[in-house]
Structure formats: C-alpha cells, structure tokens
Design a protein around this motif. Structure first.
Motif, PDB file in Angstrom:
ATOM      1  N   VAL A 104       0.852  -1.200   0.000  1.00 18.26           N
ATOM      2  CA  VAL A 104       0.000   0.000   0.000  1.00 18.26           C
ATOM      3  C   VAL A 104       0.883   1.243   0.000  1.00 18.26           C
ATOM      4  CG1 VAL A 104      -1.636   1.371   1.362  1.00 18.26           C
ATOM      5  CG2 VAL A 104      -2.032  -1.071   1.046  1.00 18.26           C
ATOM      6  N   ALA A 105       1.910   1.268   0.842  1.00 16.37           N
ATOM      7  CA  ALA A 105       2.809   2.428   0.920  1.00 16.37           C
ATOM      8  C   ALA A 105       3.516   2.673  -0.407  1.00 16.37           C
ATOM      9  CB  ALA A 105       3.827   2.230   2.040  1.00 16.37           C
ATOM     10  N   ALA A 106       3.950   1.617  -1.072  1.00 11.98           N
ATOM     11  CA  ALA A 106       4.627   1.773  -2.376  1.00 11.98           C
ATOM     12  C   ALA A 106       3.679   2.360  -3.410  1.00 11.98           C
ATOM     13  CB  ALA A 106       5.166   0.424  -2.852  1.00 11.98           C
ATOM     14  N   LEU A 107       2.434   1.943  -3.377  1.00 18.61           N
ATOM     15  CA  LEU A 107       1.461   2.447  -4.351  1.00 18.61           C
ATOM     16  C   LEU A 107       1.057   3.890  -4.058  1.00 18.61           C
ATOM     17  CD1 LEU A 107      -0.687  -0.779  -4.727  1.00 18.61           C
ATOM     18  CD2 LEU A 107       0.682   0.305  -6.537  1.00 18.61           C
ATOM     19  N   VAL A 108       0.794   4.229  -2.803  1.00 20.67           N
ATOM     20  CA  VAL A 108       0.355   5.596  -2.501  1.00 20.67           C
ATOM     21  C   VAL A 108       1.492   6.603  -2.654  1.00 20.67           C
ATOM     22  CG1 VAL A 108      -1.571   4.876  -1.045  1.00 20.67           C
ATOM     23  CG2 VAL A 108       0.616   5.444   0.010  1.00 20.67           C
ATOM     24  N   ALA A 109       2.710   6.124  -2.781  1.00 21.46           N
ATOM     25  CA  ALA A 109       3.834   7.028  -3.045  1.00 21.46           C
ATOM     26  C   ALA A 109       3.777   7.575  -4.471  1.00 21.46           C
ATOM     27  CB  ALA A 109       5.162   6.311  -2.805  1.00 21.46           C
ATOM     28  N   ILE A 110       2.964   6.949  -5.322  1.00 20.92           N
ATOM     29  CA  ILE A 110       2.804   7.410  -6.702  1.00 20.92           C
ATOM     30  C   ILE A 110       1.736   8.495  -6.713  1.00 20.92           C
ATOM     31  CG2 ILE A 110       2.193   6.760  -9.065  1.00 20.92           C
ATOM     32  CD1 ILE A 110       2.857   3.842  -8.263  1.00 20.92           C
ATOM     33  N   LYS A 111       2.062   9.637  -7.307  1.00 22.01           N
ATOM     34  CA  LYS A 111       1.098  10.734  -7.385  1.00 22.01           C
ATOM     35  C   LYS A 111      -0.159  10.256  -8.118  1.00 22.01           C
ATOM     36  CE  LYS A 111       0.513  15.495  -8.712  1.00 22.01           C
ATOM     37  NZ  LYS A 111       1.129  16.713  -9.155  1.00 22.01           N
TER      38      LYS A 111
END
Length: 192
Positions: A104-111
């Motif tokens: 989840v953290a890796a994905l939400v790091a994408i604008k």
C-alpha cells in the motif's frame, strides 16, 4: 453478523482482475465515472494501446492519450504510474512479494494513487484476502446495515471494526459489497 449477511446475500462472484501496470491503469481509467462510460473508455484505451505497458503510455503524447477518452488528470496519473514503474520506484513484480502495508505504501507514493485505490488494487488485481478499503462508502454503508446502526461508520471506524476480521478482511469486504449490491438491486430487504 457475517452468517446473517451470507444467509440473505445472493451468490456473488469474487472480483479478480489482471494485475500489474495494466490492472492499475484500468482502475485509474474507470474511477469516478459510470460503469457504461468506464467500459467504453477502457475499450478505447485497449484499442489504442493494445500493448498496455509503461513504455507504450510514455510513447504517446497527451493529446493522443486524451483522444482515447482520458481526461487530463487521468493522463497525468497514468504517466505517473508508468514513470514510477520505469524508474523502479514501484516495481509491479516486486510488489507481489511485499507485505500488504508495504505494498500500500509503495502504491500511494505514486502521485494520483490514494489509499482506496491501492487497497482495491491489491484485492482485485493481486487477490489479497486481508486488505480492507475502509474508505469505501459502499462498505461503510453495508457495515452500518449489518451492525444495525443509524449512522454509517467513518473511515477510521471502518478500519478499526475490520481489525476483528483479520486475516480475512478482504473476504469480509467482498461479502459486504455483495450485500450492498443486493440491497441496491432490491434482492435483499433490510429489516427495520
């Protein structure tokens, strides 16, 4: 609660879609529009980008992507996802091996990717069974009905309530969505 829900909820199909870059791209394309519009735009995107890869998205200019029916923000988000993959900031192959919270953290790091999108991607495109998108209003409403409350839970309260369903929060979400859909279609009648 779940035994009661399962008893009245019609048989439903587990939602599972292809993952990786195409799966996340499709989630972005289909967000915030009607089901019919989403299907039409997705068909245009697939026709215009038969090889839906990060390289293919980056190879087209913005007007070409908009010509497929994508709004300016969706073009930006697709480019952000493609760029994150190409730079290694979000490797979809490595994502599969990450624990849920790290993924989840890796994905939400994408604008352009919020928590709800990340969580639903992990559920629908990776088949994870312990992810719960507590910000989903339909889930919150189904939780309200199931618990017999007058007010639907907040996002924070939904996440807290879902803790009791570990390690099957994704399974609970599917049942709650099926119940919500059944009520909306008139297949399930809520008791007062």
């Amino acid at each position: 609660m779940f035994a009661r829900l399962e008893a009245v909820t019609p048989v439903f199909e587990w939602r599972l879609r292809p993952g990786g870059f195409p799966g996340l791209a499709r989630m972005i394309v289909e967000q915030q529009i009607s089901v019919a519009a989403a299907a039409a735009i997705w068909a245009r995107v697939r026709a215009g980008l038969p090889d839906l890869t990060p390289h293919a998205v980056m190879a087209l200019d913005d007007p070409a992507l908009q010509g497929l029916g994508l709004s300016r923000p969706k073009v930006r988000y697709l480019r952000e996802i493609a760029g994150a993959h190409l730079s290694g900031a979000c490797d979809f192959d490595a994502l599969k091996a990450m624990p849920d919270a790290q993924a989840v953290a890796a994905l939400v790091a994408i604008k352009g990717i919020g928590r709800w999108t990340a969580e639903t991607f992990l559920m629908f495109c990776e088949g994870r069974i312990d992810v719960f998108p507590g910000g989903d209003i339909a889930l919150q409403e189904a939780m309200r009905w199931a618990d017999g409350h007058d007010v639907r839970p907040t996002e924070k309260a939904a996440y807290i309530r879902a803790e009791a369903w570990k390690p099957y929060r994704g399974v609970a979400a599917h049942l709650l969505w099926a119940c919500y859909g059944g009520v909306r279609r008139g297949e399930i009648t809520l008791r007062a």
